[in-house]
Design a protein around this motif. Structure first.
Motif, PDB file in Angstrom:
ATOM      1  N   LYS A  99     -12.911 -31.105 -15.105  1.00 54.77           N
ATOM      2  CA  LYS A  99     -11.831 -31.959 -14.623  1.00 54.77           C
ATOM      3  C   LYS A  99     -10.896 -32.363 -15.763  1.00 54.77           C
ATOM      4  CE  LYS A  99     -13.277 -35.350 -11.985  1.00 54.77           C
ATOM      5  NZ  LYS A  99     -14.207 -36.370 -11.421  1.00 54.77           N
ATOM      6  N   THR A 129     -23.149 -32.012  -1.958  1.00 51.83           N
ATOM      7  CA  THR A 129     -22.318 -33.151  -1.577  1.00 51.83           C
ATOM      8  C   THR A 129     -21.989 -34.052  -2.766  1.00 51.83           C
ATOM      9  OG1 THR A 129     -24.311 -34.319  -0.831  1.00 51.83           O
ATOM     10  CG2 THR A 129     -23.019 -33.163   0.839  1.00 51.83           C
ATOM     11  N   GLN A 134     -19.243 -32.262  -4.603  1.00 50.21           N
ATOM     12  CA  GLN A 134     -18.038 -32.403  -3.783  1.00 50.21           C
ATOM     13  C   GLN A 134     -17.392 -33.772  -3.999  1.00 50.21           C
ATOM     14  OE1 GLN A 134     -18.608 -32.913   0.502  1.00 50.21           O
ATOM     15  NE2 GLN A 134     -17.144 -31.263   0.844  1.00 50.21           N
ATOM     16  N   ALA A 135     -18.213 -34.810  -4.038  1.00 45.32           N
ATOM     17  CA  ALA A 135     -17.695 -36.158  -4.253  1.00 45.32           C
ATOM     18  C   ALA A 135     -17.061 -36.305  -5.634  1.00 45.32           C
ATOM     19  CB  ALA A 135     -18.820 -37.182  -4.067  1.00 45.32           C
ATOM     20  N   GLN A 136     -17.683 -35.695  -6.646  1.00 43.94           N
ATOM     21  CA  GLN A 136     -17.153 -35.786  -8.011  1.00 43.94           C
ATOM     22  C   GLN A 136     -15.816 -35.057  -8.154  1.00 43.94           C
ATOM     23  OE1 GLN A 136     -20.085 -34.741 -11.065  1.00 43.94           O
ATOM     24  NE2 GLN A 136     -21.709 -35.487  -9.711  1.00 43.94           N
ATOM     25  N   LYS A 175     -13.449 -34.921  -5.867  1.00 48.74           N
ATOM     26  CA  LYS A 175     -12.385 -35.497  -5.033  1.00 48.74           C
ATOM     27  C   LYS A 175     -11.207 -36.012  -5.849  1.00 48.74           C
ATOM     28  CE  LYS A 175     -14.965 -36.700  -0.837  1.00 48.74           C
ATOM     29  NZ  LYS A 175     -14.257 -35.701  -0.013  1.00 48.74           N
ATOM     30  N   ASP A 176     -11.464 -36.499  -7.056  1.00 54.13           N
ATOM     31  CA  ASP A 176     -10.366 -37.034  -7.866  1.00 54.13           C
ATOM     32  C   ASP A 176      -9.894 -36.059  -8.937  1.00 54.13           C
ATOM     33  OD1 ASP A 176     -12.542 -37.149  -9.559  1.00 54.13           O
ATOM     34  OD2 ASP A 176     -12.212 -39.227 -10.199  1.00 54.13           O
ATOM     35  N   THR A 203      -7.240 -29.297  -6.099  1.00 54.44           N
ATOM     36  CA  THR A 203      -8.372 -28.993  -5.227  1.00 54.44           C
ATOM     37  C   THR A 203      -9.295 -27.974  -5.891  1.00 54.44           C
ATOM     38  OG1 THR A 203      -7.075 -29.408  -3.227  1.00 54.44           O
ATOM     39  CG2 THR A 203      -9.063 -28.082  -2.988  1.00 54.44           C
ATOM     40  N   TYR A 229     -12.815 -26.260  -4.616  1.00 54.67           N
ATOM     41  CA  TYR A 229     -13.679 -26.164  -3.446  1.00 54.67           C
ATOM     42  C   TYR A 229     -15.156 -26.180  -3.838  1.00 54.67           C
ATOM     43  CZ  TYR A 229      -9.318 -24.601  -1.281  1.00 54.67           C
ATOM     44  OH  TYR A 229      -8.013 -24.513  -0.847  1.00 54.67           O
ATOM     45  N   THR A 230     -15.963 -26.723  -2.944  1.00 48.26           N
ATOM     46  CA  THR A 230     -17.413 -26.693  -3.107  1.00 48.26           C
ATOM     47  C   THR A 230     -17.970 -25.638  -2.163  1.00 48.26           C
ATOM     48  OG1 THR A 230     -17.321 -29.078  -3.525  1.00 48.26           O
ATOM     49  CG2 THR A 230     -19.483 -28.105  -3.218  1.00 48.26           C
ATOM     50  N   GLY A 261     -18.762 -31.398   5.282  1.00 50.74           N
ATOM     51  CA  GLY A 261     -17.485 -31.156   4.641  1.00 50.74           C
ATOM     52  C   GLY A 261     -17.458 -29.937   3.744  1.00 50.74           C
TER      53      GLY A 261
END
Length: 263
Positions: free
Chosen positions: A31, A56, A59-61, A63-64, A68, A70-71, A98
């Motif tokens: 990131k 999941t 995926q949450a990590q 989000k910011d 984008t 993808y997971t 999700g």
């Protein structure tokens, strides 16, 4: 030849790695690289395929993240829905969480866990019907290549699934060509050999589906930052399914950057 409008994909397959703390650090480092010098989503799709237990949380990590990412599930059940199937995770459960993408047919699933063609057809059928996008893996062994059977084997693997894919569902499939002899071995098909196989796959897809010219075909097999630029320059290689190099944030970023800049 590939449609030049195909957006490349770079997907990191973490396999049965790493431990939770290392996974968190890996995502944070990736990131930060994107924040420092982002890769535009229209230049390259990026995804990571962590272990099921981490899907999941990763995926949450993400989000910011600056863009984008993808997971991707590494696998899914041959059984649909819910029920008394201990240890299984269905396409519908992934979708409900999700998760929109899944690998099907990776050579390690075929070779080590007995995922034969009928199992793969069931997995693919359920994934597509649940609305997932599938990265479907194909590839030949070293013995098959040395016998001159590589093209035949790979094209047959694609033909095998045609019976369970509805016409419009082909647009939800990405093909990943991974010569089995090059996975985790440090060996890589030469760019010329990889391009030749990708061109054969493209030709085969166009005979099966009207979406064939626009489908992304990824290369997998010891893809590294050091060989990514050369592979990305090949007209029918539309991205990479990255193994070990995806466990290093800098290497994975450089691979994604190579494909983003090549198309």
């Amino acid at each position: 030849m590939s449609n030049s409008t195909i957006t490349p994909w770079v997907v990191g397959n973490w396999k049965m790695n790493p431990m939770h703390a290392n996974a968190f650090q890996l995502i944070q480092e990736f990131k930060q690289l994107l924040e420092h010098e982002n890769i535009a989503p229209e230049q390259c799709h990026i995804g990571v395929a962590p272990t099921t237990i981490a899907l999941t949380s990763i995926q949450a990590q993400l989000k910011d993240a600056a863009r984008t990412v993808y997971t991707v599930a590494q696998d899914l059940s041959r059984v649909a829905g819910t029920g008394a199937y201990t240890g299984e995770v269905s396409a519908e459960l992934l979708k409900d969480s999700g998760i929109e993408f899944a690998l099907v047919g990776h050579s390690e699933r075929r070779e080590l866990f007995g995922d034969h063609v009928e199992i793969l057809k069931e997995k693919l059928h359920h994934a597509l019907n649940a609305g997932l996008t599938v990265i479907y893996c194909v590839g030949e062994s070293l013995d098959q290549r040395e016998q001159g059977l590589a093209d035949q084997v790979v094209l047959q693997q694609i033909c095998d699934i045609a019976a369970v894919v509805q016409a419009e569902q082909w647009q939800n499939i990405v093909i990943a060509y991974e010569p089995i002899w090059a996975i985790g071995t440090g060996k890589t098909a030469s760019p010329e050999d990889a391009q030749a196989m990708h061109a054969k796959i493209r030709e085969g897809l166009t005979q099966i589906t009207s979406y064939g010219a626009n489908m992304a075909i990824l290369y997998g097999g010891s893809v590294k930052a050091e060989n990514a630029v050369e592979l990305a320059a090949c007209p029918d290689i539309n991205g990479a399914l990255v193994g070990g190099a995806s466990l290093n944030a800098q290497s994975f970023y450089q691979i994604a950057k190579a494909f983003a800049q090549s198309k």
